[in-house]
Design a protein around this motif. Sequence first.
Motif, PDB file in Angstrom:
ATOM      1  N   UNK A 174       0.827  -1.207   0.000  1.00 37.07           N
ATOM      2  CA  UNK A 174       0.000   0.000   0.000  1.00 37.07           C
ATOM      3  C   UNK A 174       0.864   1.262   0.000  1.00 37.07           C
ATOM      4  N   UNK A 175       1.947   1.235   0.753  1.00 32.85           N
ATOM      5  CA  UNK A 175       2.842   2.392   0.779  1.00 32.85           C
ATOM      6  C   UNK A 175       3.441   2.644  -0.597  1.00 32.85           C
ATOM      7  N   UNK A 176       3.807   1.572  -1.277  1.00 31.87           N
ATOM      8  CA  UNK A 176       4.373   1.715  -2.612  1.00 31.87           C
ATOM      9  C   UNK A 176       3.388   2.255  -3.630  1.00 31.87           C
ATOM     10  N   UNK A 177       2.102   2.102  -3.352  1.00 34.68           N
ATOM     11  CA  UNK A 177       1.053   2.619  -4.241  1.00 34.68           C
ATOM     12  C   UNK A 177       0.650   4.047  -3.880  1.00 34.68           C
ATOM     13  N   UNK A 178       1.307   4.612  -2.890  1.00 31.11           N
ATOM     14  CA  UNK A 178       1.045   6.007  -2.551  1.00 31.11           C
ATOM     15  C   UNK A 178       0.078   6.236  -1.409  1.00 31.11           C
ATOM     16  N   UNK A 179      -0.273   5.191  -0.679  1.00 31.85           N
ATOM     17  CA  UNK A 179      -1.186   5.370   0.456  1.00 31.85           C
ATOM     18  C   UNK A 179      -0.523   6.232   1.522  1.00 31.85           C
ATOM     19  N   UNK A 180      -1.312   7.151   2.083  1.00 30.10           N
ATOM     20  CA  UNK A 180      -0.814   8.000   3.166  1.00 30.10           C
ATOM     21  C   UNK A 180      -1.359   7.563   4.517  1.00 30.10           C
ATOM     22  N   UNK A 181      -2.230   6.562   4.478  1.00 31.03           N
ATOM     23  CA  UNK A 181      -2.848   6.043   5.697  1.00 31.03           C
ATOM     24  C   UNK A 181      -3.286   4.607   5.418  1.00 31.03           C
ATOM     25  N   UNK A 182      -3.311   3.780   6.462  1.00 36.75           N
ATOM     26  CA  UNK A 182      -3.743   2.385   6.327  1.00 36.75           C
ATOM     27  C   UNK A 182      -4.936   2.142   7.242  1.00 36.75           C
ATOM     28  N   UNK A 183      -5.988   1.545   6.676  1.00 32.62           N
ATOM     29  CA  UNK A 183      -7.164   1.168   7.460  1.00 32.62           C
ATOM     30  C   UNK A 183      -7.279  -0.351   7.443  1.00 32.62           C
ATOM     31  N   UNK A 184      -7.186  -0.958   8.611  1.00 36.54           N
ATOM     32  CA  UNK A 184      -7.244  -2.416   8.724  1.00 36.54           C
ATOM     33  C   UNK A 184      -8.647  -2.829   9.153  1.00 36.54           C
TER      34      UNK A 184
END
Length: 335
Positions: A174-184
């Motif tokens: 997700x970080x590599x795709x440009x996510x600035x936040x993660x929702x689990x």
Amino acid sequence: MGRGPTSKDVARLAGVSQSTVSYVMSGKRSISAETLRRVEEAMATLNYQPHAGARALAGSRTNTIAIVMPFASAYDAGQLMAFVEEFVLAARRHDCDVLLVTAEEGIEGLRRITGRSLCDAAVVMQVTAHDERAEAARHLDFPVMFIGVPEDPSGLACADFDFESAGALLVEELAGLGSTRVSVLGWSAESVARDYNYIVRFSRGVRNAAQARGLPVDWHSAPAEGSFASSIDAGLHPDGGRTGVIMTSGLPAGMRALAARGLVPGRDVDVVALCTEAEAEEQSVPLTAVSTQPRDVSRRVAGHLFSLIEQGRRAEEGVDVVPAELVRRASTRAG
């Protein structure tokens, strides 16, 4: 119904003593080829099947493997059946039966099956981070393997999927795709409260990877449709950034919650999952995922356990993990 044939009947037909029949079954003494032939022919003629308990008392194998896997819910049972199926297939190849111990007995469950000589070895599942069964297993002169890794695995033989690396891989994707936040969108509050080891390990992997990347993480327990809906609302774009979603359970409900908001995975939002390959492929949009590989884990444990039984050895301390690998599908956009 009349009684079945006994070892005494076998002895009478073979023309030997009852103790000789016991020695043939246990292998404790050398028996001449001629005597062995007569006893085996008598057993075949009478269709004699030694009772498991009697064989155990005689020091022989029971040809039974116990799987200690308490079912806390129907969901737990469904998730565990892939493991069980592989064990049943392996046991069949080794001419063994499988005894399922499904009650939540803790230490007493292990003591019951070993104290009564009901089986040749045991597999312990639904392992918690601080599992009381671990202490009992350390002192058993009996092959025991854990599917799962408690926080203190010393003195235990453990095997499992690498949940910690899986959590890190999903965050990195997700970080590599440009996510600035993660929702689990994670497991139910009940499962989290049970302290299952795989949840603890996966969560640690997610948190460590997110911290290294400087990404905030929102955690949502979502066991039901309504919970998923509220989690989606709470977790997506809270600050105008780009939120990536990790799903670990209830995938169809999570996908429906996204669809109800007009969000298409892979177009409007990046979604990754921890699940089996079959679960990833069968969603409305196939999910980029790390497979938990339950069958690979079971095959490893079964192979090792039957080798121990053949050698008459108890399991040695060690942790064997199946490595985590990510497979990209349509639920994530190009970076």
